[in-house]
Design an enzyme around this catalytic site. Structure first.
Site, PDB file in Angstrom:
ATOM      1  N   GLU A  33      -4.916  -0.401  -8.041  1.00  0.00           N
ATOM      2  CA  GLU A  33      -3.962   0.672  -8.363  1.00  0.00           C
ATOM      3  C   GLU A  33      -2.709  -0.038  -8.894  1.00  0.00           C
ATOM      4  OE1 GLU A  33      -2.797   2.788  -4.766  1.00  0.00           O
ATOM      5  OE2 GLU A  33      -3.022   4.711  -5.754  1.00  0.00           O
ATOM      6  N   SER A  91       0.828  -1.203   0.000  1.00  0.00           N
ATOM      7  CA  SER A  91       0.000   0.000   0.000  1.00  0.00           C
ATOM      8  C   SER A  91       0.863   1.254   0.000  1.00  0.00           C
ATOM      9  CB  SER A  91      -0.946  -0.012   1.191  1.00  0.00           C
ATOM     10  OG  SER A  91      -0.323  -0.540   2.328  1.00  0.00           O
ATOM     11  N   ASN A 128      -3.393   6.010  -0.869  1.00  0.00           N
ATOM     12  CA  ASN A 128      -3.079   6.229   0.548  1.00  0.00           C
ATOM     13  C   ASN A 128      -2.504   7.603   0.836  1.00  0.00           C
ATOM     14  OD1 ASN A 128      -4.105   3.946   1.771  1.00  0.00           O
ATOM     15  ND2 ASN A 128      -2.472   2.721   0.869  1.00  0.00           N
ATOM     16  N   HIS A 167      -2.074  -3.085  -6.386  1.00  0.00           N
ATOM     17  CA  HIS A 167      -2.637  -2.738  -5.079  1.00  0.00           C
ATOM     18  C   HIS A 167      -4.158  -2.893  -5.083  1.00  0.00           C
ATOM     19  CE1 HIS A 167      -3.228   0.581  -1.827  1.00  0.00           C
ATOM     20  NE2 HIS A 167      -3.300  -0.628  -1.308  1.00  0.00           N
TER      21      HIS A 167
HETATM   22  N1  CAA Z   1     -15.426 -10.209   1.915  1.00  0.00           N
HETATM   23  C1  CAA Z   1     -16.232 -10.462   0.876  1.00  0.00           C
HETATM   24  N2  CAA Z   1     -17.417  -9.826   0.681  1.00  0.00           N
HETATM   25  C2  CAA Z   1     -17.798  -8.931   1.604  1.00  0.00           C
HETATM   26  C3  CAA Z   1     -17.004  -8.619   2.726  1.00  0.00           C
HETATM   27  C4  CAA Z   1     -15.762  -9.315   2.864  1.00  0.00           C
HETATM   28  N3  CAA Z   1     -14.927  -9.093   3.888  1.00  0.00           N
HETATM   29  N4  CAA Z   1     -17.642  -7.677   3.465  1.00  0.00           N
HETATM   30  C5  CAA Z   1     -18.784  -7.403   2.811  1.00  0.00           C
HETATM   31  N5  CAA Z   1     -18.877  -8.140   1.701  1.00  0.00           N
HETATM   32  C6  CAA Z   1     -19.962  -8.095   0.700  1.00  0.00           C
HETATM   33  C7  CAA Z   1     -21.265  -8.607   1.260  1.00  0.00           C
HETATM   34  O1  CAA Z   1     -21.376 -10.004   1.100  1.00  0.00           O
HETATM   35  C8  CAA Z   1     -22.281  -7.860   0.439  1.00  0.00           C
HETATM   36  O2  CAA Z   1     -22.442  -8.491  -0.828  1.00  0.00           O
HETATM   37  P1  CAA Z   1     -23.844  -8.372  -1.662  1.00  0.00           P
HETATM   38  O3  CAA Z   1     -24.105  -6.911  -1.868  1.00  0.00           O
HETATM   39  O4  CAA Z   1     -23.560  -9.085  -2.920  1.00  0.00           O
HETATM   40  O5  CAA Z   1     -24.876  -9.005  -0.802  1.00  0.00           O
HETATM   41  C9  CAA Z   1     -21.614  -6.503   0.172  1.00  0.00           C
HETATM   42  O6  CAA Z   1     -20.207  -6.718   0.379  1.00  0.00           O
HETATM   43  C10 CAA Z   1     -22.113  -5.441   1.146  1.00  0.00           C
HETATM   44  O7  CAA Z   1     -21.882  -5.904   2.461  1.00  0.00           O
HETATM   45  P2  CAA Z   1     -22.815  -5.616   3.707  1.00  0.00           P
HETATM   46  O8  CAA Z   1     -24.217  -5.379   3.248  1.00  0.00           O
HETATM   47  O9  CAA Z   1     -22.561  -6.648   4.751  1.00  0.00           O
HETATM   48  O10 CAA Z   1     -22.204  -4.316   4.354  1.00  0.00           O
HETATM   49  P3  CAA Z   1     -22.035  -2.869   3.818  1.00  0.00           P
HETATM   50  O11 CAA Z   1     -23.082  -2.477   2.833  1.00  0.00           O
HETATM   51  O12 CAA Z   1     -21.877  -2.091   5.049  1.00  0.00           O
HETATM   52  O13 CAA Z   1     -20.661  -2.900   2.996  1.00  0.00           O
HETATM   53  C11 CAA Z   1     -18.331  -2.658   2.860  1.00  0.00           C
HETATM   54  C12 CAA Z   1     -19.479  -3.351   3.573  1.00  0.00           C
HETATM   55  C13 CAA Z   1     -18.307  -3.064   1.388  1.00  0.00           C
HETATM   56  C14 CAA Z   1     -17.051  -3.135   3.540  1.00  0.00           C
HETATM   57  C15 CAA Z   1     -18.536  -1.107   2.985  1.00  0.00           C
HETATM   58  O14 CAA Z   1     -18.673  -0.760   4.343  1.00  0.00           O
HETATM   59  C16 CAA Z   1     -17.394  -0.302   2.406  1.00  0.00           C
HETATM   60  O15 CAA Z   1     -17.305  -0.091   1.206  1.00  0.00           O
HETATM   61  N6  CAA Z   1     -16.485   0.209   3.281  1.00  0.00           N
HETATM   62  C17 CAA Z   1     -15.319   0.968   2.873  1.00  0.00           C
HETATM   63  C18 CAA Z   1     -14.234   0.003   2.449  1.00  0.00           C
HETATM   64  C19 CAA Z   1     -13.000   0.711   2.028  1.00  0.00           C
HETATM   65  O16 CAA Z   1     -12.864   1.918   2.020  1.00  0.00           O
HETATM   66  N7  CAA Z   1     -12.009  -0.094   1.648  1.00  0.00           N
HETATM   67  C20 CAA Z   1     -10.720   0.390   1.266  1.00  0.00           C
HETATM   68  C21 CAA Z   1      -9.807   0.346   2.448  1.00  0.00           C
HETATM   69  S1  CAA Z   1      -8.207   0.941   2.061  1.00  0.00           S
HETATM   70  C22 CAA Z   1      -7.413  -0.397   1.449  1.00  0.00           C
HETATM   71  O17 CAA Z   1      -7.885  -1.490   1.414  1.00  0.00           O
HETATM   72  C23 CAA Z   1      -6.081  -0.165   0.879  1.00  0.00           C
HETATM   73  C24 CAA Z   1      -4.986   0.220   1.720  1.00  0.00           C
HETATM   74  O18 CAA Z   1      -3.914   0.266   1.188  1.00  0.00           O
HETATM   75  C25 CAA Z   1      -5.058   0.568   3.139  1.00  0.00           C
END
Ligand code: CAA
Length: 281
Positions: free
Chosen positions: A148, A115, A186, A136
């Site tokens: 990315e 990242s 990031n 990424h």
């Molecule tokens: N693995 C697989 N699928 C998942 C999951 C996981 N860990 N968590 C949620 N899902 C799926 C669910 O099964 C659901 O699928 P369907 O729509 O097909 O039914 C969908 O995602 C939505 O999940 P939920 O309804 O349970 O929950 P939600 O609507 O609150 O969404 C979320 C959960 C997708 C995590 C949402 O909260 C979100 O987008 N959060 C922000 C995530 C983000 O910003 N990620 C980037 C982080 S930074 C990074 O990764 C890089 C770095 O370098 C630090």
């Protein structure tokens, strides 16, 4: 493609899942059989949920799982590309890249899911910097659409083209960025999370109020504390250190409160406690 994924944690496991779902043959490696088994269990749970929701047939589920094979031993890997998703520490990644350089076919691409760590530096640790690139993914990998793609100074066009096509085959949208501290994602995200922690540290608002401001006011799916816990506070701290060191600009200094949490072992979801507490799953 034959893909080796190094690291069976939340990122590596997710990458193995999307690669296998796209038809790639995947080797999954980690430091212990338990870590690999943990990754395989999470993948099985995700696929099971997809079957329950009617988005995947049972037959496809087992076919996907069957395309992921554990390989614990550091022996020659017969693969086209390695995607490293180990811990976000430079010395760990350098060591992995040196080993991959000797244990993979000379034509194999060596990609890192880092990242923030310099792709140019990882490339220089190998005899094939033209084949080293950043790939990424975002957490949760099966859901998030972005990859990315980071070119190191020596990365070749052929390497870039192959990795862009692979990310597309994994159902993702690739975006090309240059090797620079924090890349784009990031560099923009982590100062926002750090600022939220400073706001808490200075008593401007509570964890819940700051998260509510960002969720309801900005339509973010998670507030900054929820997201920091989700990313892992140790990972967030490492990224901020890379930004701070890389730019030598005080605006990237990690909040002392973040360091305090990491020192306490309160690393977020993965340790059961961060800014919030999480029941054992
Ligand atoms: N693995 C697989 N699928 C998942 C999951 C996981 N860990 N968590 C949620 N899902 C799926 C669910 O099964 C659901 O699928 P369907 O729509 O097909 O039914 C969908 O995602 C939505 O999940 P939920 O309804 O349970 O929950 P939600 O609507 O609150 O969404 C979320 C959960 C997708 C995590 C949402 O909260 C979100 O987008 N959060 C922000 C995530 C983000 O910003 N990620 C980037 C982080 S930074 C990074 O990764 C890089 C770095 O370098 C630090």
């Amino acid at each position: 493609m034959k893909v080796l994924v190094i690291g069976a944690g939340q990122m590596g496991g997710g990458i193995a899942q999307v690669a296998a779902a796209a038809g790639d043959e995947v080797l999954l490696n980690d430091r212990s059989q338990e870590l690999i088994d943990g990754g395989l269990r999470t993948i099985a749970r995700n696929l099971e949920r997809a079957v329950e929701k009617g988005r995947l047939t049972s037959e496809d589920r087992y076919a996907i799982e069957g395309r992921i094979r554990p390989q614990l031993a550091w022996e020659p890997f017969a693969i086209d590309i390695a995607i490293e998703a180990a811990t976000e520490k430079l010395d760990v990644k350098l060591e992995i890249f040196r080993k991959l350089d000797t244990l993979t076919p000379p034509a194999a691409i060596l990609a890192s899911n880092t990242s923030s760590i310099s792709i140019t530096k990882l490339g220089a640790a190998t005899s094939r910097p033209a084949s080293v690139i950043g790939m990424h993914y975002f957490n949760p990998v099966p859901v998030m659409k972005l990859v990315e793609i980071i070119r190191g100074l020596a990365t070749s066009q052929a390497t870039f083209d192959t990795v862009r096509d692979l990310a597309t085959a994994h159902g993702k949208t690739p975006v090309e960025v240059r090797n620079f501290p924090g890349f784009v994602s990031n560099r923009v995200l982590c100062p926002m999370l750090n600022e939220a922690i400073f706001a808490l540290y200075e008593g401007v608002g509570s964890i819940e109020s700051i998260d509510t401001v960002m969720k309801l006011g900005m339509n973010h799916p998670m507030g900054p504390f929820e997201l920091a816990d989700f990313i892992g506070l140790d990972t967030l701290l490492s990224i901020l250190e890379v930004l701070y060191e890389g730019f030598k600009d005080s605006k990237y200094r990690p909040c002392p409160l973040l360091r305090e949490y990491v020192d306490a072992g309160w690393l977020g979801r993965k340790s059961g406690r961060g800014f919030y507490t999480y029941p054992a799953s």
